[in-house]
Design a protein around this motif. Structure first.
Motif, PDB file in Angstrom:
ATOM      1  N   LEU A  63       0.926  -1.411   0.037  1.00  0.00           N
ATOM      2  CA  LEU A  63       0.160   0.040   0.003  1.00  0.00           C
ATOM      3  C   LEU A  63       0.700   1.264  -0.079  1.00  0.00           C
ATOM      4  CD1 LEU A  63      -2.872  -0.890   2.569  1.00  0.00           C
ATOM      5  CD2 LEU A  63      -2.681  -1.023   0.070  1.00  0.00           C
ATOM      6  N   PHE A  64       2.127   1.230   0.665  1.00  0.00           N
ATOM      7  CA  PHE A  64       2.777   2.537   0.654  1.00  0.00           C
ATOM      8  C   PHE A  64       4.392   2.099   0.268  1.00  0.00           C
ATOM      9  CE2 PHE A  64      -0.569   2.963   3.832  1.00  0.00           C
ATOM     10  CZ  PHE A  64      -1.096   4.145   3.672  1.00  0.00           C
ATOM     11  N   PRO A  65       4.305   1.695  -0.995  1.00  0.00           N
ATOM     12  CA  PRO A  65       5.811   1.520  -1.473  1.00  0.00           C
ATOM     13  C   PRO A  65       6.770   2.857  -1.268  1.00  0.00           C
ATOM     14  CG  PRO A  65       4.259   1.529  -3.305  1.00  0.00           C
ATOM     15  CD  PRO A  65       3.588   1.607  -2.016  1.00  0.00           C
ATOM     16  N   GLU A  66       6.145   3.781  -1.292  1.00  0.00           N
ATOM     17  CA  GLU A  66       7.136   5.139  -1.234  1.00  0.00           C
ATOM     18  C   GLU A  66       7.730   5.223   0.006  1.00  0.00           C
ATOM     19  OE1 GLU A  66       2.813   6.768  -0.329  1.00  0.00           O
ATOM     20  OE2 GLU A  66       3.661   4.932  -1.377  1.00  0.00           O
ATOM     21  N   TYR A  67       7.392   4.402   1.290  1.00  0.00           N
ATOM     22  CA  TYR A  67       8.074   4.497   2.481  1.00  0.00           C
ATOM     23  C   TYR A  67       9.197   3.543   2.349  1.00  0.00           C
ATOM     24  CZ  TYR A  67       3.585   6.304   4.417  1.00  0.00           C
ATOM     25  OH  TYR A  67       2.376   6.938   4.703  1.00  0.00           O
ATOM     26  N   GLU A  68      10.287   3.922   1.392  1.00  0.00           N
ATOM     27  CA  GLU A  68      11.319   3.044   1.210  1.00  0.00           C
ATOM     28  C   GLU A  68      12.220   2.664   2.544  1.00  0.00           C
ATOM     29  OE1 GLU A  68      13.587   5.098  -1.890  1.00  0.00           O
ATOM     30  OE2 GLU A  68      11.994   4.854  -3.464  1.00  0.00           O
ATOM     31  N   LYS A  69      12.319   3.592   3.360  1.00  0.00           N
ATOM     32  CA  LYS A  69      13.054   3.498   4.571  1.00  0.00           C
ATOM     33  C   LYS A  69      12.500   2.151   5.591  1.00  0.00           C
ATOM     34  CE  LYS A  69      15.134   8.111   4.969  1.00  0.00           C
ATOM     35  NZ  LYS A  69      15.158   9.352   5.810  1.00  0.00           N
ATOM     36  N   ILE A  70      11.212   2.299   5.387  1.00  0.00           N
ATOM     37  CA  ILE A  70      10.489   0.971   6.170  1.00  0.00           C
ATOM     38  C   ILE A  70      10.939  -0.227   5.475  1.00  0.00           C
ATOM     39  CG2 ILE A  70       8.170  -0.024   6.887  1.00  0.00           C
ATOM     40  CD1 ILE A  70       8.778   2.638   8.342  1.00  0.00           C
ATOM     41  N   LEU A  71      10.847  -0.350   4.178  1.00  0.00           N
ATOM     42  CA  LEU A  71      11.242  -1.679   3.574  1.00  0.00           C
ATOM     43  C   LEU A  71      12.677  -1.906   3.606  1.00  0.00           C
ATOM     44  CD1 LEU A  71       9.376  -1.017   0.142  1.00  0.00           C
ATOM     45  CD2 LEU A  71       8.545  -2.389   1.982  1.00  0.00           C
ATOM     46  N   LYS A  72      13.558  -1.008   4.163  1.00  0.00           N
ATOM     47  CA  LYS A  72      15.085  -1.282   4.263  1.00  0.00           C
ATOM     48  C   LYS A  72      15.397  -1.684   5.857  1.00  0.00           C
ATOM     49  CE  LYS A  72      16.456   1.565   0.439  1.00  0.00           C
ATOM     50  NZ  LYS A  72      17.101   2.899   0.196  1.00  0.00           N
ATOM     51  N   ILE A  73      14.471  -1.598   6.522  1.00  0.00           N
ATOM     52  CA  ILE A  73      14.812  -1.726   8.061  1.00  0.00           C
ATOM     53  C   ILE A  73      15.384  -3.030   8.376  1.00  0.00           C
ATOM     54  CG2 ILE A  73      13.560  -1.977  10.410  1.00  0.00           C
ATOM     55  CD1 ILE A  73      12.004   0.319   9.762  1.00  0.00           C
ATOM     56  N   LYS A  74      15.131  -4.181   7.942  1.00  0.00           N
ATOM     57  CA  LYS A  74      15.657  -5.181   8.154  1.00  0.00           C
ATOM     58  C   LYS A  74      17.158  -5.433   7.936  1.00  0.00           C
ATOM     59  CE  LYS A  74      15.048 -10.472   7.256  1.00  0.00           C
ATOM     60  NZ  LYS A  74      14.583 -11.359   6.205  1.00  0.00           N
ATOM     61  N   GLY A  75      17.525  -4.606   6.841  1.00  0.00           N
ATOM     62  CA  GLY A  75      18.990  -4.718   6.721  1.00  0.00           C
ATOM     63  C   GLY A  75      19.725  -4.019   7.553  1.00  0.00           C
ATOM     64  N   GLU A  76      19.151  -2.537   8.022  1.00  0.00           N
ATOM     65  CA  GLU A  76      19.785  -1.618   9.307  1.00  0.00           C
ATOM     66  C   GLU A  76      19.615  -2.544  10.382  1.00  0.00           C
ATOM     67  OE1 GLU A  76      17.339   1.755   9.323  1.00  0.00           O
ATOM     68  OE2 GLU A  76      17.801   2.265   7.324  1.00  0.00           O
TER      69      GLU A  76
END
Length: 258
Positions: free
Chosen positions: A243-256
């Protein structure tokens, strides 16, 4: 052959935010999640609570082709209005009464217990309050900023005191907040969405709270508590991607976090 009347126009009023991060309000985020999940077209407008009915955000204005309009406040009543007026499909239509009751209980737990503790850390912990208000009031005249900040802080303290949670220390509030985080982790383990394979209204509410923690680092203690729960991170990222693919930082949290 007569055509069906056009859908009414939904104007969505919420706190101002940049497009690539979640709203600072779990309730504004919940409503936007509901609108997107039910594919209701909407027009976003930034607003302040003092401009809103009940002095609370979010609210919507529904405009129809015949020139009539209606303003509805509070995310709960907005969602109910949209469903009852056939503007949005009911995502809970297939649920049993028991499942609906369970949804209501968990939503109240997340939006009450967890959301309150997040707000406490954000606004009553001095370092977090200072960082947030510095951004909030940077456009105000420099000489007025200390007074505006003091007045705003006093209002917040009075509000949290009246709610009850402001009477506790932050160490005690951490205990309150950890319980729903642990409970949600256990409840969502092994599931795609709360009730299985289909997104329902409780998912919009839970996502609104959880993505608020992960997307706004103004509650660092509870951010750390949520980010270590791989079940919750995966749940949030699943809905974000949909629903919110523009929240890119959320999608990268696992790596962080790894």
């Amino acid at each position: 052959m007569s055509s069906s009347p056009p859908d009414p126009k939904v104007l969505f009023y919420a706190f101002q935010k940049t497009p690539d991060i979640p709203s600072l309000s779990p309730f504004c985020q919940k409503l936007e999640t509901f609108l997107r999940s039910t594919k209701v077209p909407y027009e976003f407008h930034s607003a302040l609570p003092k401009q809103a009915p009940k002095s609370k955000l979010p609210y919507v204005q529904v405009k129809r082709d015949d020139g009539t309009s209606e303003t509805v406040a509070d995310s709960h009543f907005i969602i109910r209005y949209l469903i009852e007026n056939n503007i949005a499909l009911d995502p809970d239509a297939k649920l049993s009464e028991l499942q609906k009751a369970e949804s209501s209980a968990w939503q109240a737990y997340a939006e009450g217990e967890l959301a309150q503790t997040l707000a406490y850390e954000r606004w009553l912990v001095p370092a977090n309050f200072d960082a947030l208000t510095a951004k909030m009031f940077e456009g105000a005249p420099r000489l007025l900023r200390p007074f505006i900040k003091w007045s705003f802080g006093r209002q917040l303290h009075n509000m949290f005191w009246a709610k009850g949670i402001g009477r506790y220390s932050f160490e005690e509030v951490k205990v309150f907040g950890q319980a729903p985080i642990d409970a949600l982790t256990a409840r969502l383990d092994g599931k795609i969405y709360f009730h299985g394979d289909e997104f329902t209204s409780v998912d919009a509410a839970l996502y609104g709270v959880l993505v608020n923690v992960l997307g706004n680092r103004s509650s660092p203690h509870f951010y750390a508590a949520v980010v270590e729960k791989t079940v919750l991170v995966a749940y949030v990222q699943r809905i974000t991607a949909m629903l919110f693919p523009e929240y890119e930082k959320i999608l990268k949290i696992k790596g962080e976090a790894s």
